[in-house]
Design an enzyme around this catalytic site. Structure first.
Site, mmCIF file in Angstrom:
data_model
loop_
_atom_site.group_PDB
_atom_site.id
_atom_site.type_symbol
_atom_site.label_atom_id
_atom_site.label_comp_id
_atom_site.label_asym_id
_atom_site.label_seq_id
_atom_site.Cartn_x
_atom_site.Cartn_y
_atom_site.Cartn_z
ATOM 1 N N ASP A 183 5.194 -4.748 -5.251
ATOM 2 C CA ASP A 183 5.078 -3.305 -5.444
ATOM 3 C C ASP A 183 5.119 -2.641 -4.072
ATOM 4 O OD1 ASP A 183 4.652 -0.973 -7.151
ATOM 5 O OD2 ASP A 183 2.714 -0.813 -6.138
ATOM 6 N N GLU A 212 0.729 15.186 -1.640
ATOM 7 C CA GLU A 212 0.875 14.641 -2.996
ATOM 8 C C GLU A 212 0.933 13.114 -2.976
ATOM 9 O OE1 GLU A 212 4.293 16.751 -2.078
ATOM 10 O OE2 GLU A 212 2.386 17.593 -1.361
#
Length: 233
Positions: free
Chosen positions: A7, A52
């Site tokens: 990942d 974000e």
């Protein structure tokens, strides 16, 4: 069979617009069993960290500022993954960032022929269901209570468990367990029959079933009490 479950964390969604890789976590699996070998690294993205993105993975530019650049660890990364298939959740996203970083280093990209996308596997297996890592972990009962933010190595560990389940891991285990239990029951039954057949039984003479003279006399007396019985017509 060797596979790499991995990942990534990034500064954003699009490497073509300048977003960079900031973390990668890889887990080695052989025959779908983790070996304990991992590759994990944070990278200095050489740019700012959008709020974000930081809210998702918690990696600030202050934390990353003293970490190696991707180019410094690219060789170690390529050595670790070798030529093994690479498993990721929404793998196209992760491959896009890795290959962009490799190309920036003047290195060959990782072939997408090696890409195994667990989102695609889950979509075929559970059409119409939610396909996020969280949703699929909930479906398969994979504990993620220790996961408060996204992290590449932690998410790779969860994904490794999910990948095994998507490929039939628990079902295969249950079938094997059921088969073993059935064979054990059969063995016990066979042993019981063997023991029972070897028991020495005491001989008993058969009991007499012929009526005695007294019983026959009482029966005749009882039958004589009927007036014009139908069996006498």
């Amino acid at each position: 069979m060797r596979e790499i479950v991995f990942d990534t964390e990034t500064t954003g969604l699009d490497p073509r617009s300048g977003d960079r890789l900031v973390e990668i976590g890889c887990i080695e699996m052989v025959n779908r069993v983790p070996t304990g070998e991992v590759f994990h690294c944070y990278f200095n993205p050489e740019r700012d960290m959008p709020a974000e993105a930081e809210a998702v993975h918690g990696l600030s530019i202050t934390f990353l500022s003293d970490k190696p650049k991707f180019a410094e660890r690219a060789g170690d990364f390529l050595t670790f993954i070798g030529d093994s298939p690479m498993v990721a959740h929404n793998a196209g996203f992760d491959f896009g960032f890795i290959n962009t970083e490799l190309e920036m280093c003047g290195l060959e990209p990782v072939s997408r022929d090696r890409m195994v996308d667990t989102v695609g596997i889950a979509r075929r297996k559970h059409p119409g269901a939610k396909l996020s890592l969280d949703a699929l972990c909930s479906r398969y009962g994979i504990d993620r209570s220790h996961r408060t933010k996204h992290g590449a190595l932690l998410d790779a560990e969860l994904l490794a468990q999910l990948y095994v389940e998507l490929m039939g891991g628990r079902q295969i285990g249950l079938e094997l367990a059921a088969d073993i239990a059935a064979r054990a029951d059969m063995t016990v039954a066979q042993e019981t029959v063997t023991v029972a057949s070897s028991v020495t039984r005491t001989y008993r003479s058969p009991r007499p079933h012929v009526a005695s003279a007294e019983e026959l006399a009482r029966h005749d007396q009882f039958m004589a009490g009927f007036s014009e019985p139908i069996w006498s017509r």
